[in-house]
Motif scaffolding. Structure first.
Motif, short mmCIF file in Angstrom:
data_model
loop_
_atom_site.label_atom_id
_atom_site.label_comp_id
_atom_site.label_asym_id
_atom_site.label_seq_id
_atom_site.Cartn_x
_atom_site.Cartn_y
_atom_site.Cartn_z
N MET A 178 0.63 -15.17 10.19
CA MET A 178 -0.77 -15.60 10.21
C MET A 178 -1.71 -14.40 10.21
O MET A 178 -2.70 -14.36 9.47
N VAL A 179 -1.40 -13.41 11.03
CA VAL A 179 -2.25 -12.22 11.13
C VAL A 179 -2.26 -11.46 9.81
O VAL A 179 -3.29 -10.96 9.35
N GLU A 180 -1.10 -11.38 9.15
CA GLU A 180 -1.03 -10.71 7.85
C GLU A 180 -1.92 -11.39 6.82
O GLU A 180 -2.61 -10.71 6.04
N VAL A 237 6.63 -20.06 21.73
CA VAL A 237 5.51 -19.13 21.66
C VAL A 237 6.02 -17.69 21.67
O VAL A 237 5.49 -16.82 20.97
N GLU A 238 7.06 -17.43 22.45
CA GLU A 238 7.64 -16.10 22.52
C GLU A 238 8.22 -15.69 21.17
O GLU A 238 8.01 -14.55 20.71
N GLU A 239 8.94 -16.60 20.52
CA GLU A 239 9.50 -16.30 19.20
C GLU A 239 8.40 -16.12 18.17
O GLU A 239 8.46 -15.22 17.32
N ALA A 240 7.38 -16.96 18.25
CA ALA A 240 6.28 -16.87 17.30
C ALA A 240 5.51 -15.56 17.46
O ALA A 240 4.95 -15.04 16.49
N PHE A 248 10.39 -21.65 11.19
CA PHE A 248 8.95 -21.46 11.21
C PHE A 248 8.66 -20.04 11.68
O PHE A 248 8.16 -19.79 12.76
N ASP A 249 9.00 -19.10 10.82
CA ASP A 249 8.82 -17.69 11.13
C ASP A 249 7.78 -17.08 10.20
O ASP A 249 7.06 -17.80 9.50
N GLY A 259 8.26 -10.50 13.17
CA GLY A 259 8.89 -11.44 12.26
C GLY A 259 8.59 -12.89 12.57
O GLY A 259 9.07 -13.79 11.88
N GLY A 260 7.79 -13.14 13.61
CA GLY A 260 7.46 -14.51 14.00
C GLY A 260 6.28 -15.07 13.23
O GLY A 260 5.62 -14.37 12.44
N ALA A 261 5.99 -16.32 13.50
CA ALA A 261 4.94 -17.03 12.76
C ALA A 261 3.57 -16.37 12.93
O ALA A 261 2.77 -16.32 11.99
N ILE A 262 3.30 -15.86 14.13
CA ILE A 262 1.98 -15.25 14.36
C ILE A 262 1.81 -14.01 13.50
O ILE A 262 0.71 -13.76 12.96
#
Length: 305
Positions: A141-143, A128-131, A94-95, A135-138
Motif C-alpha cells: 500500500m505504501v509503495e 496486522v503483524e504480518e501485514a 494477502f501480502d 513484504g506485507g500488505a502495508i
C-alpha cells in the motif's frame, strides 16, 4: 452534473459529497437486476462526487461495468472520482505482491491508471503483524502511494478491533467503517474520533444496516434481526410517525449529521435509488428529534465483534 456539497476527505486531497455511492451490488444480477453498465453510467452522472467499488465486488464485475461506462462516456467528469479497494487473492494470500496484483487488476478493468484513494480491504487472511512486516500488505500500500499511483491509502474492514489496530499503525490516510455507526449500533464512535484526531478521512458505510433501517429486509449486518431488535425498530417507527418522518431518512441523517464523518456510503442497485437518496438527503430532520431517539434506549445489535 455539479457535485453536491463538496468537502475534503479529512486531510486528503480527495473531494467527497455527503453521500458516496457504493457499487458492491453492481454487476451482481441477484442483488441488482439493472443493466450494470447503464447503472454505472447513472452513478457516474449523479450529483455525488465518489463511487466506491472494490476488486472483489461481484467477482470483478463491478469494476468492469464502471470501466465500460467510463469508456462510453469518455472518462470522469470534473469533480467526480472512483475509489477502489485491494483484496485477498484467490490463493488466500494477502501480502505486498497481492496488493500490487489486485491494484493492477483494478487498473485493467477500470482503465484508470491513478486513483485518488485505494483501501486495504478486509485483510482477514493476514495478521496486522504480518501485514506490517517487510513484504506485507502495508508495504504494498505504501509503495503505491509513494510511487504516485494512488493519492491516499485507506483501511476498510468491519471489525472495530481489527480496524483500530490498522489505524494505530499511523500509515493510513482514510478509514471506512460499516454497520458500526447506525441508529442501531454506535460502536464505531470512538474509532471515528481517533481517526479525526489523526487527520484521517472517514467514510461511514451501510447506514441502513444492510436493509433493516431501509425497510428492505429483516436483516442487520448480514444477520437476521432478533425479536428485541425488531421491537426496538417498531418503537423507532412509531417515533418517526409522530414526527412525520420516514425511518430511512432518520437513518441516513444519523450518519450525515456526525461532524466526524466526511461521507456516508450507500449501496446502489437500481437507478431510481439515486433519486431516492437525493430526496432523503434533502429531508429536514428537526434537531429536537434526536433526543427523542435517545429516549428509546440502547438498541440491541446483531454484531458481537
Amino acid at each position: 452534473m455539479s457535485v453536491l456539497d463538496p468537502r475534503p476527505l479529512g486531510s486528503t486531497p480527495l473531494v467527497v459529497s455527503p453521500i458516496t455511492l457504493g457499487a458492491s451490488s453492481l454487476g451482481n444480477p441477484e442483488r441488482s437486476p439493472a443493466d450494470p453498465v447503464a447503472l454505472a453510467e447513472e452513478m457516474l452522472d449523479a450529483p455525488f462526487a465518489v463511487v466506491d467499488t472494490s476488486n472483489n465486488y461481484a467477482g470483478g464485475a463491478s469494476e468492469t461495468a464502471l470501466g465500460r461506462a467510463l469508456e462510453a462516456r469518455g472518462g470522469l467528469t470534473d469533480g467526480h472520482s472512483i475509489v477502489t479497494k485491494v483484496d485477498v487473492g484467490p490463493d488466500g494470500r494477502f501480502d505486498r505482491d497481492r496488493v500490487w496484483r489486485s491494484f493492477e487488476e483494478s487498473v485493467e478493468r477500470l482503465g484508470i491508471e491513478r486513483f485518488p484513494l485505494v483501501h486495504l480491504h478486509d485483510p482477514w487472511a493476514t495478521t496486522v503483524e504480518e501485514a506490517s512486516a517487510p513484504g506485507g500488505a502495508i508495504q504494498g500500500m505504501v509503495e503505491l502511494r509513494e510511487q504516485g499511483l494512488v493519492g491516499s491509502i485507506g483501511i476498510a474492514v468491519g471489525e472495530i478491533s481489527l480496524e483500530t489496530a490498522y489505524v494505530r499503525t499511523g500509515v493510513f490516510d482514510a478509514l471506512l467503517t460499516h454497520n458500526r455507526f447506525t441508529l442501531v449500533d454506535r460502536r464505531a464512535e470512538e474509532l471515528i474520533a481517533e481517526a479525526n484526531e489523526r487527520g484521517m478521512g472517514v467514510f461511514n458505510a451501510a447506514p441502513f444496516g444492510g436493509g433493516l433501517l431501509a425497510g428492505a429486509s429483516t436483516r442487520y449486518a448480514y444477520r437476521e434481526a432478533p425479536a428485541d431488535l425488531l421491537a426496538w425498530l417498531g418503537r423507532l417507527r412509531g417515533l418517526c410517525a409522530e414526527w412525520g418522518l420516514a425511518v430511512p431518512a432518520a437513518a441516513l441523517h444519523f450518519s450525515l449529521r456526525h461532524a466526524g464523518i466526511h461521507s456516508t456510503v450507500v449501496g446502489v442497485g437500481r437507478p431510481e435509488r439515486i433519486r431516492e437518496l437525493e430526496k432523503l438527503h434533502a429531508t429536514a430532520i428537526p434537531d429536537d428529534f434526536w433526543p427523542e431517539v435517545e429516549k428509546l434506549g440502547t438498541p440491541p445489535s446483531t454484531i458481537d465483534d
